[in-house]
Design a protein around this motif. Sequence first.
Motif, PDB file in Angstrom:
ATOM      1  N   GLU A 138      54.449  -9.810 -58.144  1.00 55.77           N
ATOM      2  CA  GLU A 138      53.798  -8.722 -57.405  1.00 55.77           C
ATOM      3  C   GLU A 138      53.196  -9.232 -56.105  1.00 55.77           C
ATOM      4  OE1 GLU A 138      53.103  -4.919 -56.543  1.00 55.77           O
ATOM      5  OE2 GLU A 138      54.226  -5.667 -58.292  1.00 55.77           O
ATOM      6  N   LEU A 139      52.686 -10.470 -56.112  1.00 58.15           N
ATOM      7  CA  LEU A 139      52.178 -11.053 -54.874  1.00 58.15           C
ATOM      8  C   LEU A 139      53.306 -11.198 -53.859  1.00 58.15           C
ATOM      9  CD1 LEU A 139      49.926 -12.455 -53.253  1.00 58.15           C
ATOM     10  CD2 LEU A 139      50.527 -14.588 -54.418  1.00 58.15           C
ATOM     11  N   PHE A 140      54.476 -11.634 -54.306  1.00 59.62           N
ATOM     12  CA  PHE A 140      55.616 -11.752 -53.395  1.00 59.62           C
ATOM     13  C   PHE A 140      56.097 -10.359 -52.948  1.00 59.62           C
ATOM     14  CE2 PHE A 140      56.013 -16.031 -55.356  1.00 59.62           C
ATOM     15  CZ  PHE A 140      55.946 -16.767 -54.178  1.00 59.62           C
ATOM     16  N   ARG A 141      55.932  -9.361 -53.798  1.00 57.55           N
ATOM     17  CA  ARG A 141      56.298  -8.001 -53.380  1.00 57.55           C
ATOM     18  C   ARG A 141      55.388  -7.547 -52.240  1.00 57.55           C
ATOM     19  NH1 ARG A 141      59.648  -5.282 -55.926  1.00 57.55           N
ATOM     20  NH2 ARG A 141      59.244  -6.406 -57.881  1.00 57.55           N
ATOM     21  N   THR A 142      54.108  -7.843 -52.357  1.00 60.22           N
ATOM     22  CA  THR A 142      53.165  -7.529 -51.274  1.00 60.22           C
ATOM     23  C   THR A 142      53.557  -8.269 -50.004  1.00 60.22           C
ATOM     24  OG1 THR A 142      51.373  -7.171 -52.856  1.00 60.22           O
ATOM     25  CG2 THR A 142      50.733  -7.647 -50.594  1.00 60.22           C
ATOM     26  N   LEU A 143      53.962  -9.526 -50.155  1.00 59.93           N
ATOM     27  CA  LEU A 143      54.412 -10.326 -49.012  1.00 59.93           C
ATOM     28  C   LEU A 143      55.572  -9.644 -48.298  1.00 59.93           C
ATOM     29  CD1 LEU A 143      55.164 -14.151 -49.206  1.00 59.93           C
ATOM     30  CD2 LEU A 143      56.701 -12.610 -48.019  1.00 59.93           C
ATOM     31  N   VAL A 144      56.569  -9.213 -49.070  1.00 61.05           N
ATOM     32  CA  VAL A 144      57.769  -8.601 -48.484  1.00 61.05           C
ATOM     33  C   VAL A 144      57.442  -7.255 -47.850  1.00 61.05           C
ATOM     34  CG1 VAL A 144      60.039  -7.631 -49.004  1.00 61.05           C
ATOM     35  CG2 VAL A 144      59.351  -9.811 -50.033  1.00 61.05           C
ATOM     36  N   GLU A 145      56.702  -6.423 -48.586  1.00 63.61           N
ATOM     37  CA  GLU A 145      56.445  -5.060 -48.110  1.00 63.61           C
ATOM     38  C   GLU A 145      55.619  -5.038 -46.832  1.00 63.61           C
ATOM     39  OE1 GLU A 145      57.854  -2.375 -49.201  1.00 63.61           O
ATOM     40  OE2 GLU A 145      58.902  -3.476 -50.771  1.00 63.61           O
ATOM     41  N   GLY A 146      54.766  -6.017 -46.644  1.00 66.50           N
ATOM     42  CA  GLY A 146      53.932  -6.035 -45.452  1.00 66.50           C
ATOM     43  C   GLY A 146      54.507  -6.840 -44.303  1.00 66.50           C
ATOM     44  N   SER A 147      55.745  -7.305 -44.461  1.00 68.22           N
ATOM     45  CA  SER A 147      56.342  -8.165 -43.438  1.00 68.22           C
ATOM     46  C   SER A 147      57.226  -7.364 -42.487  1.00 68.22           C
ATOM     47  CB  SER A 147      57.181  -9.260 -44.098  1.00 68.22           C
ATOM     48  OG  SER A 147      58.412  -8.740 -44.574  1.00 68.22           O
ATOM     49  N   ASP A 148      57.680  -8.056 -41.447  1.00 65.98           N
ATOM     50  CA  ASP A 148      58.523  -7.424 -40.432  1.00 65.98           C
ATOM     51  C   ASP A 148      60.008  -7.483 -40.772  1.00 65.98           C
ATOM     52  OD1 ASP A 148      59.049 -10.111 -40.172  1.00 65.98           O
ATOM     53  OD2 ASP A 148      58.533 -10.245 -38.037  1.00 65.98           O
ATOM     54  N   VAL A 149      60.380  -8.049 -41.901  1.00 65.23           N
ATOM     55  CA  VAL A 149      61.785  -8.264 -42.206  1.00 65.23           C
ATOM     56  C   VAL A 149      62.458  -6.948 -42.592  1.00 65.23           C
ATOM     57  CG1 VAL A 149      61.479  -8.785 -44.688  1.00 65.23           C
ATOM     58  CG2 VAL A 149      63.383  -9.805 -43.417  1.00 65.23           C
ATOM     59  N   LYS A 150      63.677  -6.734 -42.089  1.00 61.41           N
ATOM     60  CA  LYS A 150      64.465  -5.545 -42.396  1.00 61.41           C
ATOM     61  C   LYS A 150      65.500  -5.918 -43.442  1.00 61.41           C
ATOM     62  CE  LYS A 150      62.484  -3.037 -39.162  1.00 61.41           C
ATOM     63  NZ  LYS A 150      61.529  -4.057 -38.661  1.00 61.41           N
ATOM     64  N   LEU A 151      65.502  -5.171 -44.540  1.00 60.13           N
ATOM     65  CA  LEU A 151      66.345  -5.531 -45.676  1.00 60.13           C
ATOM     66  C   LEU A 151      67.090  -4.316 -46.207  1.00 60.13           C
ATOM     67  CD1 LEU A 151      63.663  -7.583 -47.632  1.00 60.13           C
ATOM     68  CD2 LEU A 151      65.578  -8.555 -46.354  1.00 60.13           C
ATOM     69  N   ALA A 152      68.240  -4.583 -46.808  1.00 61.02           N
ATOM     70  CA  ALA A 152      68.918  -3.542 -47.571  1.00 61.02           C
ATOM     71  C   ALA A 152      68.043  -3.185 -48.772  1.00 61.02           C
ATOM     72  CB  ALA A 152      70.283  -4.038 -48.038  1.00 61.02           C
ATOM     73  N   THR A 153      68.176  -1.950 -49.252  1.00 62.63           N
ATOM     74  CA  THR A 153      67.307  -1.465 -50.325  1.00 62.63           C
ATOM     75  C   THR A 153      67.370  -2.352 -51.563  1.00 62.63           C
ATOM     76  OG1 THR A 153      67.565   0.804 -49.540  1.00 62.63           O
ATOM     77  CG2 THR A 153      66.781   0.506 -51.797  1.00 62.63           C
ATOM     78  N   ALA A 154      68.580  -2.731 -51.966  1.00 55.91           N
ATOM     79  CA  ALA A 154      68.735  -3.526 -53.183  1.00 55.91           C
ATOM     80  C   ALA A 154      68.077  -4.895 -53.033  1.00 55.91           C
ATOM     81  CB  ALA A 154      70.213  -3.696 -53.525  1.00 55.91           C
ATOM     82  N   LEU A 155      68.227  -5.507 -51.863  1.00 53.14           N
ATOM     83  CA  LEU A 155      67.620  -6.826 -51.664  1.00 53.14           C
ATOM     84  C   LEU A 155      66.110  -6.708 -51.585  1.00 53.14           C
ATOM     85  CD1 LEU A 155      67.866  -9.831 -51.238  1.00 53.14           C
ATOM     86  CD2 LEU A 155      68.258  -9.422 -48.802  1.00 53.14           C
ATOM     87  N   VAL A 212      75.437 -11.392 -50.719  1.00 48.96           N
ATOM     88  CA  VAL A 212      74.144 -10.906 -51.203  1.00 48.96           C
ATOM     89  C   VAL A 212      74.349  -9.971 -52.387  1.00 48.96           C
ATOM     90  CG1 VAL A 212      72.103  -9.532 -50.627  1.00 48.96           C
ATOM     91  CG2 VAL A 212      73.029 -11.168 -48.967  1.00 48.96           C
ATOM     92  N   ASP A 213      75.306  -9.078 -52.278  1.00 48.11           N
ATOM     93  CA  ASP A 213      75.587  -8.154 -53.378  1.00 48.11           C
ATOM     94  C   ASP A 213      76.011  -8.901 -54.635  1.00 48.11           C
ATOM     95  OD1 ASP A 213      74.975  -6.017 -51.764  1.00 48.11           O
ATOM     96  OD2 ASP A 213      77.062  -5.528 -51.271  1.00 48.11           O
ATOM     97  N   ASP A 214      76.782  -9.991 -54.448  1.00 46.83           N
ATOM     98  CA  ASP A 214      77.194 -10.791 -55.607  1.00 46.83           C
ATOM     99  C   ASP A 214      75.989 -11.441 -56.286  1.00 46.83           C
ATOM    100  OD1 ASP A 214      79.828 -10.145 -55.198  1.00 46.83           O
ATOM    101  OD2 ASP A 214      80.339 -12.009 -54.140  1.00 46.83           O
ATOM    102  N   VAL A 215      75.070 -11.957 -55.471  1.00 49.17           N
ATOM    103  CA  VAL A 215      73.869 -12.602 -56.032  1.00 49.17           C
ATOM    104  C   VAL A 215      73.017 -11.581 -56.789  1.00 49.17           C
ATOM    105  CG1 VAL A 215      71.681 -13.727 -55.436  1.00 49.17           C
ATOM    106  CG2 VAL A 215      73.797 -14.418 -54.295  1.00 49.17           C
ATOM    107  N   LEU A 216      72.850 -10.399 -56.197  1.00 54.43           N
ATOM    108  CA  LEU A 216      72.052  -9.365 -56.850  1.00 54.43           C
ATOM    109  C   LEU A 216      72.741  -8.871 -58.126  1.00 54.43           C
ATOM    110  CD1 LEU A 216      70.859  -7.318 -53.746  1.00 54.43           C
ATOM    111  CD2 LEU A 216      69.659  -9.142 -54.964  1.00 54.43           C
ATOM    112  N   GLY A 217      74.058  -8.814 -58.081  1.00 58.56           N
ATOM    113  CA  GLY A 217      74.803  -8.424 -59.286  1.00 58.56           C
ATOM    114  C   GLY A 217      74.622  -9.438 -60.401  1.00 58.56           C
ATOM    115  N   LEU A 218      74.618 -10.736 -60.025  1.00 63.52           N
ATOM    116  CA  LEU A 218      74.384 -11.791 -61.012  1.00 63.52           C
ATOM    117  C   LEU A 218      72.993 -11.658 -61.628  1.00 63.52           C
ATOM    118  CD1 LEU A 218      75.077 -14.427 -62.448  1.00 63.52           C
ATOM    119  CD2 LEU A 218      74.347 -15.657 -60.386  1.00 63.52           C
TER     120      LEU A 218
END
Length: 224
Positions: A138-155, A212-218
């Motif tokens: 959850e701490l890493f989720r806060t890190l991601v959500e508050g950052s400037d990085v643009k990501l695909a929804t699944a990632l 990326v999709d392969d990694v998420l699928g794994l």
Amino acid sequence: MPEPAARSPKAEQTRQSIAESAMRLFRTKGYDKTTMRAIASEAGVSLGNAYYYFGSKEHLIQAFYDQMQEQHAAAAAAVLERETSFAARLEGVLLAWLDVAEPSHEFAGQFFKNAADPASPLSPFSPESAPARDASIELFRTLVEGSDVKLATALRRDLPDLLWLLQMGVVLFWVYDASDGQQRSRMLVTRVVPIVDRLTRLSRLPVVRGVVDDVLGLMAALRS
């Protein structure tokens, strides 16, 4: 053992005293040589009382995990409030963990051999470690959500889990890091974060998206 909400202030103080006594003995005597009887004596409680709050040394380590995670979140709060750059936030959070963990380095290796056993409740992947693990993710989720990085929804959904696995790699390196003040672990963080940042930003490119999709699928397959 009473639920946290049901504990009286005195009971919570006793529980905390037992946990702190255990940590002192783990650091001075080592995990393997510390007994529940010694912990009870150090805390000034009966052996039965010690077992009432903690069923075993492993349960005390779980309390240590929970305490570490609370301290890590507090230590990381400043950088998460100050920075929006994904790289700066990630580096700050990982370095904050090293700061919090440094006093425990001497005895960390002693219980790591138990934590490395897949069947051990000390494993970071065990059901018993779920509260600390979930709080860290959850701490890493806060890190991601508050950052400037643009990501695909699944990632975006799965990146916090991947970053937690990255932290587990840093922890493993840190456990065996004999450099002064574990400076090599800090170097690892500062060198690996830009790589992760670049890979994360490249994930939106069509040529990379398939991998990326392969990694998420794994990851999805491993969860099922």
